[in-house]
Design an enzyme around this catalytic site. Structure first.
Site, PDB file in Angstrom:
ATOM      1  N   LYS A 209       0.456  -2.059   0.496  1.00  0.00           N
ATOM      2  CA  LYS A 209       0.081   0.112   0.064  1.00  0.00           C
ATOM      3  C   LYS A 209       1.338   0.958   0.289  1.00  0.00           C
ATOM      4  O   LYS A 209       1.403   1.684   0.863  1.00  0.00           O
ATOM      5  CB  LYS A 209      -1.303  -0.425   1.171  1.00  0.00           C
ATOM      6  N   ARG A 219     -10.281  10.003   2.356  1.00  0.00           N
ATOM      7  CA  ARG A 219     -10.091  11.213   3.099  1.00  0.00           C
ATOM      8  C   ARG A 219     -11.631  11.642   4.100  1.00  0.00           C
ATOM      9  O   ARG A 219     -11.914  12.186   5.069  1.00  0.00           O
ATOM     10  CB  ARG A 219      -8.882  11.101   3.813  1.00  0.00           C
ATOM     11  N   LYS A 232       1.638   9.846   5.578  1.00  0.00           N
ATOM     12  CA  LYS A 232       1.558   8.766   6.351  1.00  0.00           C
ATOM     13  C   LYS A 232       2.390   7.761   5.504  1.00  0.00           C
ATOM     14  O   LYS A 232       3.426   6.735   5.319  1.00  0.00           O
ATOM     15  CB  LYS A 232      -0.068   7.435   5.797  1.00  0.00           C
ATOM     16  N   LYS A 263      -1.790  -1.709  -4.036  1.00  0.00           N
ATOM     17  CA  LYS A 263      -2.707  -0.774  -3.985  1.00  0.00           C
ATOM     18  C   LYS A 263      -2.235   0.550  -3.607  1.00  0.00           C
ATOM     19  O   LYS A 263      -1.330   1.175  -2.625  1.00  0.00           O
ATOM     20  CB  LYS A 263      -3.822   0.072  -2.054  1.00  0.00           C
ATOM     21  N   TYR A 328     -15.350   1.149  -6.300  1.00  0.00           N
ATOM     22  CA  TYR A 328     -16.609   1.804  -5.696  1.00  0.00           C
ATOM     23  C   TYR A 328     -17.954   1.784  -6.864  1.00  0.00           C
ATOM     24  O   TYR A 328     -19.078   1.800  -6.700  1.00  0.00           O
ATOM     25  CB  TYR A 328     -16.695   3.740  -5.409  1.00  0.00           C
TER      26      TYR A 328
HETATM   27  C1  PBG Z   1      -6.846   3.948   5.355  1.00  0.00           C
HETATM   28  C2  PBG Z   1      -7.196   3.429   4.046  1.00  0.00           C
HETATM   29  C3  PBG Z   1      -6.768   4.795   2.572  1.00  0.00           C
HETATM   30  C4  PBG Z   1      -7.745   3.543   2.480  1.00  0.00           C
HETATM   31  C5  PBG Z   1      -8.038   2.450   2.803  1.00  0.00           C
HETATM   32  N1  PBG Z   1      -7.823   2.673   4.313  1.00  0.00           N
HETATM   33  C6  PBG Z   1      -6.560   5.310   3.438  1.00  0.00           C
HETATM   34  C7  PBG Z   1      -5.743   5.913   3.543  1.00  0.00           C
HETATM   35  O1  PBG Z   1      -4.896   5.508   3.742  1.00  0.00           O
HETATM   36  O2  PBG Z   1      -5.205   6.768   4.381  1.00  0.00           O
HETATM   37  C8  PBG Z   1      -7.836   3.722   1.042  1.00  0.00           C
HETATM   38  C9  PBG Z   1      -9.167   3.727   0.424  1.00  0.00           C
HETATM   39  C10 PBG Z   1     -10.045   4.815  -1.353  1.00  0.00           C
HETATM   40  O3  PBG Z   1      -8.607   5.703  -1.060  1.00  0.00           O
HETATM   41  O4  PBG Z   1     -10.400   5.171  -1.492  1.00  0.00           O
HETATM   42  N2  PBG Z   1      -6.260   2.800   6.455  1.00  0.00           N
END
Ligand code: PBG
Length: 341
Positions: A209, A219, A232, A263, A328
């Site tokens: 990720k 967010r 992050k 991801k 989505y």
């Molecule tokens: C955080 C999390 C994120 C997403 C899924 N779980 C965002 C992040 O790491 O800030 C992102 C999913 C998306 O953008 O569709 N645990």
């Protein structure tokens, strides 16, 4: 002879052995040689939860996406199941008053995610329930882990994540999906689940990720966009790396992950392909919120054909070797596939 005639004449003299266009000459011919196909079984639908009743609150940066109260989520998931979507992934918008430094609400067996799991399991028993293990919906600072000074501490976070996973499994989660990117969390979660008798609960790890700009609308949806302190990048991966993704995947598989994920999706299809080729493990891709927003916004402006772009983007994941896609678009794609069948 004019120029056009001279060209046609020259072309007529070509004697080509190979004419790849022959296999594209008509729809039946294209179907015959088609290598990949998108199927409803490839789709996982992420959905957002909010407290209250009978609520479907639109997420402005994700046109067409809502936050659902638990009762509304049950209805939406029943519709997804009827379309043949195999699994949904739940993400909560936690009331800001319930967020704190220690992510206390993550361990509350009556938090939104747990209530939704119980309600969905009861009403729609045959759909897979995926829950997100990470602390960001529950922390006042919006990070996926515990913040001590200015550090996201790894090991103390992992201890909480393992407990969070057990709480979710008790509520009925079928697949635990840790998205936090802490080191060693898959093993800790596996052990905690097994110790509580949940040895059949699967783990889909967000193994690779990346620290991505494409998470922006997500967010907004879970209400961490404004509260997130800093970024992050000390736990999510550097977008410049792909060998590192293979090492992350190897670690998670060694630690007992049943499935792995890459991801975001579209900008990282090379990583999906490398992971599939290297490990041949079920590998999923997450077409994240920003990808959804880009396609949807362009379609709304009339700049692209939204439905075709949606299906083409999803097929791209299959071509890259993904076993499935979190998207989505899942419900709309399932409907489109049904209409075309
Ligand atoms: C955080 C999390 C994120 C997403 C899924 N779980 C965002 C992040 O790491 O800030 C992102 C999913 C998306 O953008 O569709 N645990």
């Amino acid at each position: 002879m004019n120029d056009a005639e001279r060209q046609t004449d020259a072309a007529a003299q070509l004697s080509l052995l190979h004419r790849p266009r022959r296999n594209r000459k008509s729809e039946w011919a294209r179907r015959l040689v088609r290598e990949n196909a998108l199927d409803v079984s490839d789709l996982i639908w992420p959905l957002f939860l909010i407290d209250g009743a009978d609520r479907r609150e639109p997420v402005p940066s994700m046109p067409g996406v809502c936050r659902y109260s638990v009762d509304a989520a049950v209805e939406a998931v029943a519709q997804a199941a009827a379309l043949g979507i195999p699994a949904v992934a739940l993400f909560p918008y936690t009331d800001p008053d319930l967020r704190d430094e220690r992510a206390t609400a993550a361990l509350d067996p009556e938090n939104l995610v747990c209530c939704a799991c119980q309600a969905i399991k009861r009403a729609v028993p045959d759909i897979g329930l995926i829950t997100d293990v990470a602390l960001d919906p529950y922390t006042s600072h919006g990070h996926d882990g515990l913040l001590v000074g200015d550090e996201i501490v790894n090991d103390a976070t992992v201890a909480v994540l393992a407990r969070q996973a057990v709480v979710q499994a008790r509520a009925g989660a079928d697949i635990i999906a840790p998205s936090d990117m802490m080191d060693g969390r898959v093993e800790a979660i596996r052990k905690a689940l097994d110790a509580e008798g949940f040895e059949n609960v699967q783990i889909m790890s967000y193994a690779a990720k990346y620290a991505s700009a494409f998470y922006g609308p997500f967010r907004d949806a879970i209400g961490t966009a404004k509260t997130l302190k800093g970024d992050k990048r000390t736990y999510q991966m550097d977008p410049a790396n792909s060998d590192e993704a293979l090492r992350e995947v190897a670690l998670d598989l060694e630690q007992g992950a049943d499935m792995v994920m890459v991801k975001p999706g579209m900008p990282y299809l090379d990583v999906v392909r490398r992971v599939v080729d290297a490990y041949r493990a079920p590998t999923f891709a997450y077409q994240v919120s920003g990808e959804y927003a880009m396609i949807t916004a362009a379609a709304q402006n009339g700049w692209i054909d939204g439905e075709r772009a949606m299906l083409e983007s999803l097929l791209g994941f299959k071509r890259a070797g993904a076993a499935g896609v979190l998207t989505y678009f899942a419900v709309r794609a399932a409907q489109a596939l049904q209409e075309r069948a």
